[in-house]
Scaffold this motif. Structure first.
Motif, PDB file in Angstrom:
ATOM      1  N   UNK A  16     -31.809  32.729 -28.081  1.00  0.00           N
ATOM      2  CA  UNK A  16     -33.048  33.465 -28.367  1.00  0.00           C
ATOM      3  C   UNK A  16     -33.461  34.373 -27.207  1.00  0.00           C
ATOM      4  N   UNK A  17     -33.079  34.020 -25.994  1.00  0.00           N
ATOM      5  CA  UNK A  17     -33.404  34.820 -24.813  1.00  0.00           C
ATOM      6  C   UNK A  17     -32.241  35.742 -24.438  1.00  0.00           C
ATOM      7  N   UNK A  18     -31.030  35.281 -24.686  1.00  0.00           N
ATOM      8  CA  UNK A  18     -29.807  36.022 -24.363  1.00  0.00           C
ATOM      9  C   UNK A  18     -29.014  36.262 -25.647  1.00  0.00           C
ATOM     10  N   UNK A  28     -17.809  31.841 -23.536  1.00  0.00           N
ATOM     11  CA  UNK A  28     -18.769  30.893 -24.099  1.00  0.00           C
ATOM     12  C   UNK A  28     -18.583  30.735 -25.604  1.00  0.00           C
ATOM     13  N   UNK A  29     -19.045  29.608 -26.083  1.00  0.00           N
ATOM     14  CA  UNK A  29     -19.201  29.429 -27.523  1.00  0.00           C
ATOM     15  C   UNK A  29     -20.663  29.081 -27.756  1.00  0.00           C
ATOM     16  N   UNK A  30     -21.108  29.302 -28.960  1.00  0.00           N
ATOM     17  CA  UNK A  30     -22.493  29.011 -29.302  1.00  0.00           C
ATOM     18  C   UNK A  30     -22.557  27.607 -29.893  1.00  0.00           C
ATOM     19  N   UNK A  31     -23.440  26.777 -29.317  1.00  0.00           N
ATOM     20  CA  UNK A  31     -23.643  25.403 -29.786  1.00  0.00           C
ATOM     21  C   UNK A  31     -25.139  25.161 -29.952  1.00  0.00           C
ATOM     22  N   UNK A  39     -29.841  27.480 -30.887  1.00  0.00           N
ATOM     23  CA  UNK A  39     -28.517  27.871 -30.392  1.00  0.00           C
ATOM     24  C   UNK A  39     -28.571  28.207 -28.906  1.00  0.00           C
ATOM     25  N   UNK A  40     -27.459  27.902 -28.213  1.00  0.00           N
ATOM     26  CA  UNK A  40     -27.343  28.216 -26.789  1.00  0.00           C
ATOM     27  C   UNK A  40     -25.887  28.528 -26.466  1.00  0.00           C
ATOM     28  N   UNK A  64     -30.663  23.363 -23.420  1.00  0.00           N
ATOM     29  CA  UNK A  64     -30.872  24.784 -23.127  1.00  0.00           C
ATOM     30  C   UNK A  64     -31.829  24.884 -21.937  1.00  0.00           C
ATOM     31  N   UNK A  65     -31.912  26.069 -21.346  1.00  0.00           N
ATOM     32  CA  UNK A  65     -32.805  26.279 -20.203  1.00  0.00           C
ATOM     33  C   UNK A  65     -34.238  25.859 -20.518  1.00  0.00           C
ATOM     34  N   UNK A  66     -34.690  26.220 -21.700  1.00  0.00           N
ATOM     35  CA  UNK A  66     -36.081  25.964 -22.074  1.00  0.00           C
ATOM     36  C   UNK A  66     -36.356  24.460 -22.130  1.00  0.00           C
TER      37      UNK A  66
END
Length: 87
Positions: A16-18, A28-31, A39-40, A64-66
């Motif tokens: 959502x941020x990147x 990277x893969x999205x998980x 998603x991250x 995720x970072x958040x």
């Protein structure tokens, strides 16, 4: 947290941020974040560390970072007296 186990924290950039894979990261893969289900980006390097930590029976904080930020606000011990390794 289990004080007898080593803790490995792996936090990933949220999609959502990147919207594009962040520069400077290995492929990277999205998980899904296991905490918020958003998603991250999960890099190959972090995946290797994740597998290694599992094989060594470490406690793993994966988010995720958040979500990691929110966890650290609630429990500042996550950031105290730990070694940081940038990957």
């Amino acid at each position: 947290m289990d004080n007898d186990k080593k803790t490995v924290a792996l936090f990933c950039p949220p999609l959502s941020v990147y919207p594009e894979q962040p520069d400077g990261m290995s492929k990277c893969k999205i998980v899904e974040c296991p905490h918020c289900n958003n998603k991250m980006w999960f890099s190959e390097k972090k995946e290797v560390i994740y597998r290694l930590a599992r094989s060594m029976d470490c406690q793993i904080i994966f988010a995720c970072y958040i979500c990691f930020y929110e966890m650290a606000k609630k429990d500042p011990r996550l950031l105290r007296d730990n070694n940081k390794v940038e990957i």
